[in-house]
Design a protein around this motif. Structure first.
Motif, PDB file in Angstrom:
ATOM      1  N   LEU A 112      71.484 -10.773 -39.397  1.00 51.87           N
ATOM      2  CA  LEU A 112      71.351 -11.648 -38.656  1.00 51.87           C
ATOM      3  C   LEU A 112      72.060 -11.952 -37.755  1.00 51.87           C
ATOM      4  N   LEU A 113      73.017 -12.708 -38.728  1.00 51.04           N
ATOM      5  CA  LEU A 113      74.371 -13.466 -38.135  1.00 51.04           C
ATOM      6  C   LEU A 113      75.035 -12.402 -37.038  1.00 51.04           C
ATOM      7  N   PHE A 114      74.950 -10.859 -37.620  1.00 47.58           N
ATOM      8  CA  PHE A 114      76.089  -9.972 -37.127  1.00 47.58           C
ATOM      9  C   PHE A 114      75.469 -10.148 -35.503  1.00 47.58           C
ATOM     10  N   ILE A 115      74.119 -10.136 -35.844  1.00 48.65           N
ATOM     11  CA  ILE A 115      73.506 -10.029 -34.540  1.00 48.65           C
ATOM     12  C   ILE A 115      73.560 -10.816 -33.694  1.00 48.65           C
ATOM     13  N   ILE A 116      73.793 -11.920 -34.278  1.00 46.82           N
ATOM     14  CA  ILE A 116      73.586 -13.508 -33.304  1.00 46.82           C
ATOM     15  C   ILE A 116      74.960 -13.720 -32.696  1.00 46.82           C
ATOM     16  N   ALA A 117      76.153 -12.864 -33.635  1.00 50.45           N
ATOM     17  CA  ALA A 117      77.545 -12.997 -32.932  1.00 50.45           C
ATOM     18  C   ALA A 117      77.449 -12.070 -31.830  1.00 50.45           C
ATOM     19  N   VAL A 118      76.945 -11.148 -32.281  1.00 57.21           N
ATOM     20  CA  VAL A 118      77.055  -9.969 -30.811  1.00 57.21           C
ATOM     21  C   VAL A 118      76.238 -10.438 -29.382  1.00 57.21           C
ATOM     22  N   GLN A 119      74.941 -10.806 -29.511  1.00 54.52           N
ATOM     23  CA  GLN A 119      74.542 -11.650 -28.959  1.00 54.52           C
ATOM     24  C   GLN A 119      75.266 -12.556 -27.994  1.00 54.52           C
ATOM     25  N   ARG A 120      75.905 -13.876 -28.409  1.00 57.83           N
ATOM     26  CA  ARG A 120      76.767 -14.616 -28.365  1.00 57.83           C
ATOM     27  C   ARG A 120      77.909 -13.981 -27.019  1.00 57.83           C
ATOM     28  N   TYR A 121      78.351 -12.499 -27.958  1.00 58.20           N
ATOM     29  CA  TYR A 121      79.503 -12.120 -27.452  1.00 58.20           C
ATOM     30  C   TYR A 121      79.185 -11.594 -26.373  1.00 58.20           C
ATOM     31  N   LEU A 122      77.880 -10.822 -25.783  1.00 56.42           N
ATOM     32  CA  LEU A 122      78.241 -10.187 -24.718  1.00 56.42           C
ATOM     33  C   LEU A 122      77.705 -11.649 -23.583  1.00 56.42           C
ATOM     34  N   LYS A 123      76.821 -12.925 -24.074  1.00 58.19           N
ATOM     35  CA  LYS A 123      76.431 -13.648 -23.252  1.00 58.19           C
ATOM     36  C   LYS A 123      77.626 -14.632 -22.955  1.00 58.19           C
ATOM     37  N   ILE A 194      78.973  -2.371 -50.485  1.00 57.46           N
ATOM     38  CA  ILE A 194      78.801  -2.797 -50.559  1.00 57.46           C
ATOM     39  C   ILE A 194      79.557  -4.238 -49.811  1.00 57.46           C
ATOM     40  N   VAL A 195      80.731  -3.937 -51.020  1.00 51.46           N
ATOM     41  CA  VAL A 195      82.465  -4.701 -50.605  1.00 51.46           C
ATOM     42  C   VAL A 195      82.954  -4.170 -48.802  1.00 51.46           C
ATOM     43  N   LEU A 196      82.657  -3.233 -48.899  1.00 58.03           N
ATOM     44  CA  LEU A 196      83.047  -2.381 -47.529  1.00 58.03           C
ATOM     45  C   LEU A 196      82.669  -2.758 -46.561  1.00 58.03           C
ATOM     46  N   ILE A 197      81.407  -2.993 -46.545  1.00 56.15           N
ATOM     47  CA  ILE A 197      80.197  -3.651 -45.880  1.00 56.15           C
ATOM     48  C   ILE A 197      80.234  -5.306 -45.283  1.00 56.15           C
ATOM     49  N   ILE A 198      80.572  -5.797 -46.660  1.00 52.04           N
ATOM     50  CA  ILE A 198      80.984  -7.139 -46.707  1.00 52.04           C
ATOM     51  C   ILE A 198      82.081  -7.066 -46.436  1.00 52.04           C
ATOM     52  N   ILE A 199      82.922  -6.863 -45.616  1.00 53.05           N
ATOM     53  CA  ILE A 199      84.441  -6.874 -45.875  1.00 53.05           C
ATOM     54  C   ILE A 199      84.472  -6.679 -44.536  1.00 53.05           C
ATOM     55  N   SER A 200      83.404  -6.134 -43.796  1.00 49.84           N
ATOM     56  CA  SER A 200      83.249  -5.070 -42.854  1.00 49.84           C
ATOM     57  C   SER A 200      83.052  -6.048 -41.451  1.00 49.84           C
ATOM     58  N   LEU A 201      81.638  -6.824 -42.401  1.00 48.93           N
ATOM     59  CA  LEU A 201      80.837  -7.331 -41.248  1.00 48.93           C
ATOM     60  C   LEU A 201      81.873  -8.876 -40.765  1.00 48.93           C
ATOM     61  N   ILE A 202      82.530  -9.670 -42.428  1.00 48.70           N
ATOM     62  CA  ILE A 202      83.438 -10.028 -41.917  1.00 48.70           C
ATOM     63  C   ILE A 202      84.716  -9.859 -41.074  1.00 48.70           C
ATOM     64  N   VAL A 203      84.996  -9.366 -41.056  1.00 49.51           N
ATOM     65  CA  VAL A 203      86.269  -8.944 -39.938  1.00 49.51           C
ATOM     66  C   VAL A 203      85.088  -8.961 -38.872  1.00 49.51           C
ATOM     67  N   CYS A 204      84.358  -8.768 -38.126  1.00 56.75           N
ATOM     68  CA  CYS A 204      83.507  -7.685 -36.438  1.00 56.75           C
ATOM     69  C   CYS A 204      83.355  -9.300 -36.718  1.00 56.75           C
ATOM     70  N   LEU A 205      82.618 -10.342 -37.490  1.00 61.71           N
ATOM     71  CA  LEU A 205      82.742 -11.687 -36.695  1.00 61.71           C
ATOM     72  C   LEU A 205      83.465 -12.800 -36.695  1.00 61.71           C
ATOM     73  N   ILE A 206      84.869 -12.643 -37.427  1.00 60.54           N
ATOM     74  CA  ILE A 206      85.691 -12.760 -36.811  1.00 60.54           C
ATOM     75  C   ILE A 206      86.173 -12.459 -35.689  1.00 60.54           C
ATOM     76  N   PHE A 208      84.625 -10.694 -33.213  1.00 57.71           N
ATOM     77  CA  PHE A 208      83.742 -12.112 -32.300  1.00 57.71           C
ATOM     78  C   PHE A 208      83.471 -13.174 -31.849  1.00 57.71           C
ATOM     79  N   TYR A 209      83.799 -14.154 -32.429  1.00 54.52           N
ATOM     80  CA  TYR A 209      84.116 -15.598 -32.281  1.00 54.52           C
ATOM     81  C   TYR A 209      85.277 -15.786 -32.355  1.00 54.52           C
ATOM     82  N   THR A 210      86.275 -15.784 -32.179  1.00 53.43           N
ATOM     83  CA  THR A 210      88.198 -15.462 -31.993  1.00 53.43           C
ATOM     84  C   THR A 210      87.727 -14.960 -30.506  1.00 53.43           C
TER      85      THR A 210
END
Length: 400
Positions: A112-123, A194-206, A208-210
């Motif tokens: 959900l946090l990732f989806i929200i980040a995508v929405q904020r990026y587009l907006k 699992i670790v790779l997915i979490i790390i990938s999400l962390i990198v993507c979130l960083i 997007f918000y950067t």
């Protein structure tokens, strides 16, 4: 007294000693449950049923609160049970079920946090491009649920009761943890995924918000500079349309049914704001690619009331973006230690057994810090969303 009774008494004493060292940890987990249940229930009540208007900006908040409520309840309750039965966890089905639900709730919260980040990026960064419609938001959440379920199901296969030996006393207990004998290669691969997915999400979130933060800074700097230039120009002589670069266009005026400038019920409103406030060269820097929108067109100035509404609109968008950014920062702070411990655990099957009692207590606290991510969001909403704060005060007055 027979030998089995003696071993059972030793096991009880060993389990009691281990549990005694985790009393403080249990107190903290109990606070997690109380705060998580109360805070997220209030968020669901107010955002889901009390607050009217601005549904677009607040759309994901009730769903995130539901995920956080269940995550804090399941994970913290499991943590207390795990602490109380460090060497006597004897229900294999309960162990598997709890690991499944704990993984499912936390995974869905992260997605959900990732989806929200995508929405904020587009907006923020692509305001004139395609936005997340209600249909796509629902599809994204359903997809997040499916992915979380798929990732959680293998937990019932790779986790269960594990023997825990006390070599000094010559006794063997059981704890709920990753199985050491079941398909070691598969367990290692699954843990790595699992670790790779979490790390990938962390990198993507960083990332997007950067980008979002950079865009907001650029827009803020431009608005301040433009406002300062307007003040200087107005003090020297009357403003002429030809003196201002890229004058705002009124070709697509923004309208709402209520007379209040809607945040983004559709793309036209946001496009109007972007067209009228962002110059051509700035559009190119933040990703506004629409040539028609970025072409300067001579026209009259907007009324002060309309400009005020647009400024209010932008402030609301930026405030909610800051709110979700803070939620994501707390998520990163809470989850990075967990990822590190998961890597250490994967590299050393006896990681938990080799820790001292005090070391295990400290490591368990750090490992479960991710629950803080599920209980702090209501405080962020109360701090940054003034309407939410007002609704809380109304509820408290009624309760009195």
């Amino acid at each position: 007294m027979d030998n089995d009774t003696i071993l059972l008494q030793k096991l009880d004493k060993w389990n009691s000693d281990l549990a005694r060292g985790l009393i403080l940890n249990n107190v903290i987990l109990s606070l997690y449950i109380v705060i998580g249940l109360l805070g997220n229930f209030i968020v669901i009540l107010i955002y889901g049923f009390k607050m009217k208007g601005n549904k677009e900006e607040r759309y994901f908040i009730p769903f995130l609160a539901i995920a956080d409520l269940w995550a804090s309840l399941v994970c913290a309750s499991f943590g207390i049970a795990y602490n109380m039965m460090q060497a006597k966890f004897n229900n294999n089905d309960l162990c598997k079920a709890v690991w499944f639900f704990a993984t499912f709730t936390t995974s869905f919260s992260i997605f959900l946090l990732f989806i929200i980040a995508v929405q904020r990026y587009l907006k923020i960064c692509r305001p004139l491009g395609k936005q997340m419609t209600l249909k796509w938001k629902r599809f994204a959440m359903c997809l997040g649920i499916v992915i979380a379920f798929v990732l959680s199901t293998p937990m019932t296969y790779f986790y269960g009761l594990v023997s825990f030996t006390n070599e000094k006393e010559g006794i063997v207990g059981h704890r709920c943890s990753r199985l050491k004998s079941t398909n070691k290669a598969g367990s290692l691969i699954f843990g790595g995924i699992i670790v790779l997915i979490i790390i990938s999400l962390i990198v993507c979130l960083i990332w997007f918000y950067t980008r979002i933060g950079y865009t907001i800074i650029i827009l803020t700097m431009y608005n301040k500079k433009s406002k300062k230039q307007n003040i200087i120009s107005s003090s020297e002589k009357p403003i002429q349309n030809s003196q201002l670069p890229n004058p705002p266009s009124l070709e697509h005026p923004c309208k709402t049914e209520t007379g209040v400038h809607s945040v983004e019920t559709d793309n036209n409103n946001l496009s109007c704001v972007a067209k009228s406030t962002i110059p051509t060269e700035l559009n190119n820097r933040v990703g506004l690619k629409d040539s028609k929108a970025t072409r300067a067109k001579p026209s009259t100035f907007k009324s002060s009331a309309r400009r005020g509404k647009e400024q209010t609109n932008k402030r609301i968008v930026h405030k909610f973006t800051l709110m979700f950014m803070m939620i994501t920062v707390i998520f990163l702070i809470c989850y990075i230690p967990k990822v590190i411990i998961m890597l250490l655990e994967a590299g050393n099957p006896r990681f938990w057994e080799e820790l001292s009692d005090s070391g295990r207590a400290g490591m368990l606290f750090v490992y479960r810090m991710f629950i803080i991510n599920n209980i702090t969001n209501p405080f962020i909403y109360a701090f940054l969303d003034t309407q939410f704060s007002r609704e809380i005060r109304k509820v408290l007055k009624v309760c009195r």
